[in-house]
Design a protein around this motif. Sequence first.
Motif, PDB file in Angstrom:
ATOM      1  N   GLU A  98       0.815  -1.207   0.000  1.00  0.00           N
ATOM      2  CA  GLU A  98       0.000   0.000   0.000  1.00  0.00           C
ATOM      3  C   GLU A  98       0.851   1.261   0.000  1.00  0.00           C
ATOM      4  O   GLU A  98       0.586   2.197  -0.724  1.00  0.00           O
ATOM      5  CB  GLU A  98      -0.916   0.008   1.230  1.00  0.00           C
ATOM      6  CG  GLU A  98      -1.913  -1.149   1.259  1.00  0.00           C
ATOM      7  CD  GLU A  98      -2.951  -1.044   0.170  1.00  0.00           C
ATOM      8  OE1 GLU A  98      -3.285   0.083  -0.226  1.00  0.00           O
ATOM      9  OE2 GLU A  98      -3.429  -2.094  -0.283  1.00  0.00           O
ATOM     10  N   GLY A  99       1.873   1.288   0.858  1.00  0.00           N
ATOM     11  CA  GLY A  99       2.669   2.499   0.980  1.00  0.00           C
ATOM     12  C   GLY A  99       1.904   3.635   1.614  1.00  0.00           C
ATOM     13  O   GLY A  99       2.248   4.807   1.460  1.00  0.00           O
ATOM     14  N   ASP A 100       0.825   3.331   2.287  1.00  0.00           N
ATOM     15  CA  ASP A 100      -0.046   4.331   2.901  1.00  0.00           C
ATOM     16  C   ASP A 100       0.552   4.767   4.230  1.00  0.00           C
ATOM     17  O   ASP A 100       0.864   3.942   5.093  1.00  0.00           O
ATOM     18  CB  ASP A 100      -1.429   3.726   3.098  1.00  0.00           C
ATOM     19  CG  ASP A 100      -2.441   4.774   3.515  1.00  0.00           C
ATOM     20  OD1 ASP A 100      -2.044   5.788   4.108  1.00  0.00           O
ATOM     21  OD2 ASP A 100      -3.637   4.562   3.260  1.00  0.00           O
ATOM     22  N   GLU A 101       0.690   6.087   4.430  1.00  0.00           N
ATOM     23  CA  GLU A 101       1.214   6.580   5.703  1.00  0.00           C
ATOM     24  C   GLU A 101       0.284   6.234   6.856  1.00  0.00           C
ATOM     25  O   GLU A 101       0.722   6.072   7.988  1.00  0.00           O
ATOM     26  CB  GLU A 101       1.408   8.100   5.628  1.00  0.00           C
ATOM     27  CG  GLU A 101       2.503   8.537   4.681  1.00  0.00           C
ATOM     28  CD  GLU A 101       3.862   7.972   5.083  1.00  0.00           C
ATOM     29  OE1 GLU A 101       4.114   7.838   6.298  1.00  0.00           O
ATOM     30  OE2 GLU A 101       4.657   7.652   4.183  1.00  0.00           O
ATOM     31  N   GLY A 102      -1.006   6.120   6.548  1.00  0.00           N
ATOM     32  CA  GLY A 102      -1.948   5.738   7.591  1.00  0.00           C
ATOM     33  C   GLY A 102      -1.692   4.327   8.091  1.00  0.00           C
ATOM     34  O   GLY A 102      -1.821   4.035   9.288  1.00  0.00           O
ATOM     35  N   VAL A 103      -1.308   3.428   7.186  1.00  0.00           N
ATOM     36  CA  VAL A 103      -0.986   2.056   7.574  1.00  0.00           C
ATOM     37  C   VAL A 103       0.240   2.047   8.482  1.00  0.00           C
ATOM     38  O   VAL A 103       0.281   1.371   9.506  1.00  0.00           O
ATOM     39  CB  VAL A 103      -0.735   1.184   6.332  1.00  0.00           C
ATOM     40  CG1 VAL A 103      -0.233  -0.189   6.740  1.00  0.00           C
ATOM     41  CG2 VAL A 103      -2.018   1.058   5.508  1.00  0.00           C
ATOM     42  N   ALA A 104       1.252   2.819   8.086  1.00  0.00           N
ATOM     43  CA  ALA A 104       2.474   2.887   8.892  1.00  0.00           C
ATOM     44  C   ALA A 104       2.176   3.431  10.279  1.00  0.00           C
ATOM     45  O   ALA A 104       2.660   2.906  11.286  1.00  0.00           O
ATOM     46  CB  ALA A 104       3.512   3.764   8.192  1.00  0.00           C
ATOM     47  N   SER A 105       1.359   4.479  10.346  1.00  0.00           N
ATOM     48  CA  SER A 105       1.024   5.065  11.634  1.00  0.00           C
ATOM     49  C   SER A 105       0.260   4.081  12.514  1.00  0.00           C
ATOM     50  O   SER A 105       0.516   3.970  13.721  1.00  0.00           O
ATOM     51  CB  SER A 105       0.187   6.333  11.416  1.00  0.00           C
ATOM     52  OG  SER A 105      -0.228   6.880  12.652  1.00  0.00           O
ATOM     53  N   ASP A 106      -0.674   3.357  11.879  1.00  0.00           N
ATOM     54  CA  ASP A 106      -1.444   2.362  12.625  1.00  0.00           C
ATOM     55  C   ASP A 106      -0.544   1.247  13.143  1.00  0.00           C
ATOM     56  O   ASP A 106      -0.676   0.781  14.278  1.00  0.00           O
ATOM     57  CB  ASP A 106      -2.530   1.784  11.716  1.00  0.00           C
ATOM     58  CG  ASP A 106      -3.661   1.140  12.515  1.00  0.00           C
ATOM     59  OD1 ASP A 106      -3.685   1.308  13.755  1.00  0.00           O
ATOM     60  OD2 ASP A 106      -4.514   0.479  11.897  1.00  0.00           O
ATOM     61  N   ALA A 107       0.403   0.824  12.312  1.00  0.00           N
ATOM     62  CA  ALA A 107       1.328  -0.240  12.719  1.00  0.00           C
ATOM     63  C   ALA A 107       2.201   0.209  13.889  1.00  0.00           C
ATOM     64  O   ALA A 107       2.429  -0.540  14.842  1.00  0.00           O
ATOM     65  CB  ALA A 107       2.196  -0.647  11.534  1.00  0.00           C
ATOM     66  N   ILE A 108       2.691   1.437  13.808  1.00  0.00           N
ATOM     67  CA  ILE A 108       3.536   1.953  14.889  1.00  0.00           C
ATOM     68  C   ILE A 108       2.760   2.049  16.191  1.00  0.00           C
ATOM     69  O   ILE A 108       3.277   1.735  17.272  1.00  0.00           O
ATOM     70  CB  ILE A 108       4.119   3.331  14.489  1.00  0.00           C
ATOM     71  CG1 ILE A 108       5.106   3.161  13.330  1.00  0.00           C
ATOM     72  CG2 ILE A 108       4.798   3.995  15.682  1.00  0.00           C
ATOM     73  CD1 ILE A 108       5.575   4.461  12.730  1.00  0.00           C
ATOM     74  N   SER A 109       1.505   2.454  16.105  1.00  0.00           N
ATOM     75  CA  SER A 109       0.686   2.571  17.321  1.00  0.00           C
ATOM     76  C   SER A 109       0.447   1.226  17.980  1.00  0.00           C
ATOM     77  O   SER A 109       0.164   1.158  19.180  1.00  0.00           O
ATOM     78  CB  SER A 109      -0.655   3.227  16.977  1.00  0.00           C
ATOM     79  OG  SER A 109      -1.460   2.362  16.190  1.00  0.00           O
ATOM     80  N   HIS A 110       0.579   0.143  17.219  1.00  0.00           N
ATOM     81  CA  HIS A 110       0.423  -1.204  17.765  1.00  0.00           C
ATOM     82  C   HIS A 110       1.780  -1.860  18.041  1.00  0.00           C
ATOM     83  O   HIS A 110       1.866  -3.078  18.193  1.00  0.00           O
ATOM     84  CB  HIS A 110      -0.388  -2.083  16.800  1.00  0.00           C
ATOM     85  CG  HIS A 110      -1.858  -1.779  16.792  1.00  0.00           C
ATOM     86  ND1 HIS A 110      -2.394  -0.784  16.010  1.00  0.00           N
ATOM     87  CD2 HIS A 110      -2.901  -2.327  17.486  1.00  0.00           C
ATOM     88  CE1 HIS A 110      -3.712  -0.737  16.198  1.00  0.00           C
ATOM     89  NE2 HIS A 110      -4.039  -1.657  17.096  1.00  0.00           N
ATOM     90  N   SER A 111       2.826  -1.042  18.104  1.00  0.00           N
ATOM     91  CA  SER A 111       4.177  -1.503  18.478  1.00  0.00           C
ATOM     92  C   SER A 111       4.757  -2.483  17.470  1.00  0.00           C
ATOM     93  O   SER A 111       5.339  -3.508  17.842  1.00  0.00           O
ATOM     94  CB  SER A 111       4.166  -2.133  19.880  1.00  0.00           C
ATOM     95  OG  SER A 111       3.711  -1.214  20.837  1.00  0.00           O
ATOM     96  N   VAL A 112       4.615  -2.192  16.173  1.00  0.00           N
ATOM     97  CA  VAL A 112       5.271  -3.010  15.164  1.00  0.00           C
ATOM     98  C   VAL A 112       6.781  -2.842  15.316  1.00  0.00           C
ATOM     99  O   VAL A 112       7.271  -1.778  15.700  1.00  0.00           O
ATOM    100  CB  VAL A 112       4.807  -2.610  13.745  1.00  0.00           C
ATOM    101  CG1 VAL A 112       5.416  -1.270  13.329  1.00  0.00           C
ATOM    102  CG2 VAL A 112       5.131  -3.703  12.743  1.00  0.00           C
ATOM    103  N   THR A 113       7.541  -3.894  15.055  1.00  0.00           N
ATOM    104  CA  THR A 113       8.992  -3.822  15.194  1.00  0.00           C
ATOM    105  C   THR A 113       9.634  -3.183  13.975  1.00  0.00           C
ATOM    106  O   THR A 113      10.572  -2.400  14.093  1.00  0.00           O
ATOM    107  CB  THR A 113       9.590  -5.230  15.395  1.00  0.00           C
ATOM    108  OG1 THR A 113       8.839  -5.932  16.382  1.00  0.00           O
ATOM    109  CG2 THR A 113      11.035  -5.126  15.847  1.00  0.00           C
ATOM    110  N   ASP A 114       9.133  -3.513  12.799  1.00  0.00           N
ATOM    111  CA  ASP A 114       9.678  -2.952  11.562  1.00  0.00           C
ATOM    112  C   ASP A 114       8.575  -2.914  10.523  1.00  0.00           C
ATOM    113  O   ASP A 114       7.566  -3.629  10.627  1.00  0.00           O
ATOM    114  CB  ASP A 114      10.865  -3.791  11.075  1.00  0.00           C
ATOM    115  CG  ASP A 114      11.819  -2.975  10.202  1.00  0.00           C
ATOM    116  OD1 ASP A 114      11.467  -1.833   9.859  1.00  0.00           O
ATOM    117  OD2 ASP A 114      12.901  -3.489   9.880  1.00  0.00           O
TER     118      ASP A 114
END
Length: 548
Positions: A98-114
């Motif tokens: 996707e490359g969606d910044e919203g996806v990245a932000s959501d992942a970070i909020s759930h403590s994604v490692t990378d």
Amino acid sequence: MIERPETVDPPLTDPVSVLLIDDDETWVRTQRRLLERYADVLDVSTATSYAEAQKKLQSTAPDCIVCDYQLGDGTGIELLASVREQTPTLPFILVTGEGDEGVASDAISHSVTDYVRKIELGSQPTQLAQRIETLVSATRTQQALDRERRSKETLLQLVTSGSTRTEIGHQLCTQLVDERGYSCAWVGILDEQQGVVPLSSAGTTGYIEAAIKPGTRPAESTEPTFTALSENRSVVRSLTESLSSTDSNPTPTPDSSTEDARWIDHAHAQGFETIVAVPIRYNELTFGVLSVYSRAATQIDDHERELLEEYAETLGYVFHTTAWKRTLHSSTITTVRFRFTDDRLPLVALSSELPAETTIRTRTVIPKTDTTVFYLATIEGATSDDLFDAVDETEAIHSVDVYRTDGEIRCGLVVDSPVPEQWILDNETQYVQTVAEDGHTDLIAVLGDQTTVQQCVDGLTTVTGSTPVATLYADETPSKAADTTPINRLTDRQQQVLQLAISAGYFERPRHNNTGELAETLNITRATFTQHLRAAQRKVFEQYTELR
């Protein structure tokens, strides 16, 4: 003031299990081949749906999860949230097209490692494998550090909590099995004929009963326990690869003797791969041996061996101390609290300037010059700014050096002398600690056999010009304060370097300071600091417990 050195994660040698999840079966197969081709340590399993991934996670525990964002019957974010409820630190790499910044932000909020995009992996086919290795290596390193910290904290607690050698030995062995993953651990002591007798054990104790004949002298067996005692050194023995580099003698074969064949057969029957035996010593006196057995050939490296040597050294100190003998043979310990409220005393004055409910605690007091004294203290309930402001308002305090601020402040205070602790240290009285709070200080001490409370009160009054209020404790069981008292007092310089090293994090992994930096703090050479530190190191665990 303290800078943490950079750490380098070691290369991976043990297998790494990876769960690769994507609803695109072609992409999954391709990435699996690339990963396993890149590194032999990577063992990749796959799932092509959210439901299949959940099912696999119920039966397996991977070292790393690589998951696509879109899974058809769910999303990678949903799976991440589920994983984080069970394993907050498990490496989780989210892959998306996707490359969606919203996806990245959501992942970070759930403590994604990378977080990586598929388009990046297409142009750099080894990138994913490299990231997996980096993340797993960092996680394993942190887990090892956490285990070591817990192990040392547990050891510090049991040193002062046990009332007999058997109890302390059993707690240590249990900790080595439960926390450090050994299959078996035991402590042997020497009887009157210098034979080895099991004192405490944990884990697969059937081996001890079958292979260790009580009363066997060190020269009568080649089992590592006896070799360590006869040669007065640590022994690391591999049953499948002859010996580790720390041992120079060849592994005995079953043809050596009936005795050798017996213990080797029993070790093989239990699945042991490696045995470590460390003499329990203090100064020039040997008390026994600590032996551990591992089913993992790679578990014991030089660092692990050094840690076991520290444990054995601690046991030797405990077995030797006067406090130990007193615990075993005396039913009464006389503990006294001397309370001072005179704000001419440095700690009383400092406590009055700090916020309410702040506690100052010191167990190390060292004359620095003819007119000053050095306190090594911990402060709870105040910030560093609070401390510096309070010191500025306290005339009796010359300087403060803050060493650490992780949960509590650890610092060195240079104050005007005389202070009451000086009299305690110079007389037949055992200094335990001083606690200052709410504008008063409580000095805790254990009376010597020839010392009375009135003698202490008179002496303290003469030195400080202030008469303390004394409270006497005499119980049939030793008090907590008495348990934590350093009995065999170090020299002044040994106390200074040892307590400074502990407070500044020198004994932790990674080290917070080196000996050169600490020596500079005390205005002595690095060689002098190292010499005194080594001489005092046998007492490090008990002293560290008291500092906390």
